[in-house]
Design a protein around this motif. Structure first.
Motif, PDB file in Angstrom:
ATOM      1  N   THR A   1      37.668  44.130  49.364  1.00 44.13           N
ATOM      2  CA  THR A   1      38.398  42.883  49.308  1.00 44.13           C
ATOM      3  C   THR A   1      39.274  42.885  48.062  1.00 44.13           C
ATOM      4  OG1 THR A   1      36.797  42.063  47.777  1.00 44.13           O
ATOM      5  CG2 THR A   1      36.245  41.856  50.307  1.00 44.13           C
ATOM      6  N   ASP A   2      40.285  41.943  47.962  1.00 46.36           N
ATOM      7  CA  ASP A   2      41.132  41.899  46.629  1.00 46.36           C
ATOM      8  C   ASP A   2      40.200  41.612  45.533  1.00 46.36           C
ATOM      9  OD1 ASP A   2      43.357  42.062  48.360  1.00 46.36           O
ATOM     10  OD2 ASP A   2      43.632  39.961  48.393  1.00 46.36           O
ATOM     11  N   GLU A   3      39.339  41.049  45.413  1.00 44.72           N
ATOM     12  CA  GLU A   3      38.298  40.748  44.175  1.00 44.72           C
ATOM     13  C   GLU A   3      37.889  41.963  43.983  1.00 44.72           C
ATOM     14  OE1 GLU A   3      37.863  38.779  47.269  1.00 44.72           O
ATOM     15  OE2 GLU A   3      39.543  37.432  46.572  1.00 44.72           O
ATOM     16  N   GLU A   4      37.422  42.825  44.855  1.00 44.59           N
ATOM     17  CA  GLU A   4      36.873  44.088  44.372  1.00 44.59           C
ATOM     18  C   GLU A   4      37.863  45.001  43.973  1.00 44.59           C
ATOM     19  OE1 GLU A   4      33.335  44.651  47.763  1.00 44.59           O
ATOM     20  OE2 GLU A   4      35.158  44.892  48.420  1.00 44.59           O
ATOM     21  N   ILE A   5      38.923  44.854  44.330  1.00 41.46           N
ATOM     22  CA  ILE A   5      40.105  45.668  43.910  1.00 41.46           C
ATOM     23  C   ILE A   5      40.279  45.293  42.302  1.00 41.46           C
ATOM     24  CG2 ILE A   5      42.546  46.566  43.967  1.00 41.46           C
ATOM     25  CD1 ILE A   5      42.145  45.963  47.134  1.00 41.46           C
ATOM     26  N   ASP A   6      40.295  44.086  42.238  1.00 37.74           N
ATOM     27  CA  ASP A   6      40.599  43.483  40.920  1.00 37.74           C
ATOM     28  C   ASP A   6      39.434  44.044  40.053  1.00 37.74           C
ATOM     29  OD1 ASP A   6      42.743  42.079  41.291  1.00 37.74           O
ATOM     30  OD2 ASP A   6      41.742  40.272  41.812  1.00 37.74           O
ATOM     31  N   THR A   7      38.081  44.188  40.600  1.00 38.71           N
ATOM     32  CA  THR A   7      37.186  44.573  39.580  1.00 38.71           C
ATOM     33  C   THR A   7      37.117  46.082  39.009  1.00 38.71           C
ATOM     34  OG1 THR A   7      35.535  43.107  40.744  1.00 38.71           O
ATOM     35  CG2 THR A   7      34.503  44.584  39.454  1.00 38.71           C
ATOM     36  N   VAL A   8      37.724  46.743  40.050  1.00 40.71           N
ATOM     37  CA  VAL A   8      37.866  48.152  39.875  1.00 40.71           C
ATOM     38  C   VAL A   8      38.914  48.232  38.642  1.00 40.71           C
ATOM     39  CG1 VAL A   8      38.968  50.455  40.666  1.00 40.71           C
ATOM     40  CG2 VAL A   8      37.314  49.024  42.224  1.00 40.71           C
ATOM     41  N   ILE A   9      39.953  47.529  38.852  1.00 39.72           N
ATOM     42  CA  ILE A   9      41.084  47.772  37.919  1.00 39.72           C
ATOM     43  C   ILE A   9      40.685  47.310  36.300  1.00 39.72           C
ATOM     44  CG2 ILE A   9      43.195  46.745  37.149  1.00 39.72           C
ATOM     45  CD1 ILE A   9      43.982  46.797  40.278  1.00 39.72           C
ATOM     46  N   THR A  10      40.087  45.870  36.314  1.00 41.55           N
ATOM     47  CA  THR A  10      39.584  45.671  35.208  1.00 41.55           C
ATOM     48  C   THR A  10      38.490  46.410  34.411  1.00 41.55           C
ATOM     49  OG1 THR A  10      38.352  43.882  36.222  1.00 41.55           O
ATOM     50  CG2 THR A  10      40.247  43.180  35.456  1.00 41.55           C
ATOM     51  N   THR A  11      37.617  47.085  35.271  1.00 35.49           N
ATOM     52  CA  THR A  11      36.703  47.943  34.690  1.00 35.49           C
ATOM     53  C   THR A  11      37.027  49.009  34.381  1.00 35.49           C
ATOM     54  OG1 THR A  11      34.955  46.835  36.416  1.00 35.49           O
ATOM     55  CG2 THR A  11      34.488  48.965  35.339  1.00 35.49           C
ATOM     56  N   LEU A  12      38.110  49.640  34.926  1.00 35.17           N
ATOM     57  CA  LEU A  12      38.727  51.146  34.517  1.00 35.17           C
ATOM     58  C   LEU A  12      39.333  50.901  33.251  1.00 35.17           C
ATOM     59  CD1 LEU A  12      39.507  52.613  37.897  1.00 35.17           C
ATOM     60  CD2 LEU A  12      37.792  53.566  36.139  1.00 35.17           C
TER      61      LEU A  12
END
Ligand SMILES: *Cc1c(COP(=O)(O)O)cnc(C)c1O
Length: 373
Positions: free
Chosen positions: A353-364
């Motif tokens: 999901t778009d939310e999951e992609i955001d989570t990947v980006i912010t976490t990294l």
């Protein structure tokens, strides 16, 4: 979040897949049933290659392709040490010698300049017969230049397209590049079935016929006439049915993978070395891989925040025990070795999901900022 979640894809395509699979249970032609031929025709059309011979796995595809080229003891085949083990394993399995050449630091694919030097400087007693460039992570190596380098020596180019189904080079699709190509339908590949599967693509009828014989124990005009040594390398009818259903969603999935990759490129480039895609190429984005000197610490921090990562590949093949007999040592392929120490892959499942992609980006980004050199 999972690194790849195939249950999401199934939920999305359940109706079509179930219908296709139920038809196979009804006609019960589980071995080389009508779906296998239908799939081969669809794949050949899709890829734009005259012949597709399906088989039991990507590894079988490589082995059958090498057998069809009559490559064996006394022959040598060049590939890169930065690939999945099956590429070099297939060479060794047919009795030929794997010869390695280094990769490019930014595409992770075979370095054509290094290949040129490897061929020119080759002093081995085995005959150089073929080169296997690997479409690593869904990317396309520089086939035009590799073909130009190999042609004067009569060396065949066999593409390992296991990770690149759906990738495009100037309108030409992965699978049609090189003299022959081997692909895989392992579940996590861009086009995956629900088990093992693979295919070989080639341009001439004679070779396709040879591959069809090799895949059924070297059969002649019928199964009980054996004219050469072959293997049991058939694709299950059930897997062909699954692939036929999934094929209709592939373009949509590839578009989604590309959109995710674009978001990652934009957001992560200031913090990591992001992958370079060759001009005129569209990657199939089997994996999205980044480089960072603090790779291990970053992956650990990501894991703690629920973001899974994977390392493809932690040990280059020339440093693996299985290939110790070929005379290579640490330091022989510096780009592959450095890449193995810094690389990691992040989720690029088209059903994220778009939310999951955001989570990947912010976490990294948070992890990279903490581990700034
Ligand atoms: C997956 C893969 C293979 C082998 O495919 P299988 O279907 O697992 O046998 C070969 N080469 C590369 C580069 C791969 O990624």
């Amino acid at each position: 979040m999972q690194f790849v979640d195939i249950t999401r894809q199934y939920a999305h395509q359940k109706h079509a897949i179930d219908k296709r699979v139920a038809r196979v249970f009804a006609h019960a032609r589980f071995i080389l049933g009508p779906e296998v031929m239908e799939l081969e025709e669809a794949l050949a059309r899709d890829v734009g290659c005259s012949h597709c011979v399906s088989c039991g796995s990507g590894t079988d595809a490589l082995v059958m392709a090498l057998m069809a080229l009559d490559i064996g003891p006394g022959d040598a085949v060049i590939t890169t040490p930065f690939t999945f083990v099956a590429t070099a394993e297939a060479i060794a399995l047919v009795g030929a010698r794997p010869v390695f050449t280094d990769i490019e630091p930014d595409t992770f694919c075979m370095d054509a300049g290094a290949l040129e030097r490897t061929i020119a400087g080759y002093t081995g007693t085995d005959t150089l017969r073929a080169v296997i460039p690997v479409d690593l992570f869904g990317q396309i190596p520089d086939y035009d230049r590799i073909d130009r380098i190999c042609a004067p020596y009569g060396i065949t180019v066999l593409a390992d397209a296991a990770q690149s189904f759906g990738a495009v080079l100037e309108g030409r699709r992965a699978g049609s590049l090189g003299h022959m190509a081997a692909t895989s339908f392992f579940p996590a590949k861009p086009l995956g079935c629900f088990g093992d599967g693979g295919a070989v693509f080639c341009h001439d009828e004679e070779r396709a016929r040879l591959l069809r014989s090799l895949r059924v124990h070297g059969m002649g005009t019928n199964k009980y006439e054996n004219v050469r040594i072959g293997i049991n390398g058939r694709l299950d009818t059930l897997q062909a049915a699954v692939l036929l259903a999934k094929l209709s969603c592939l373009d949509e999935e590839l578009a989604r993978r590309r959109a995710i990759a674009e978001r990652y490129n934009e957001a992560l480039a200031p913090f990591f070395t992001t992958p370079r895609v060759r001009e005129d190429c569209e990657s199939a984005w089997a994996q999205y891989s980044l480089l960072h000197p603090a790779r291990d610490a970053i992956c650990e921090q990501a894991r703690q925040h629920g973001v899974p990562t994977a390392i493809y590949y932690p040990i280059p093949l020339h440093m693996q025990k299985a290939f110790a007999g070929y005379g290579y040592t640490a330091g022989d392929f510096p780009v592959s070795e450095r890449t193995a120490g810094h690389i990691f892959s992040i989720p690029i499942d088209p059903y994220l999901t778009d939310e999951e992609i955001d989570t990947v980006i912010t976490t990294l980004i948070a992890a990279a900022q903490r581990h700034e050199a």
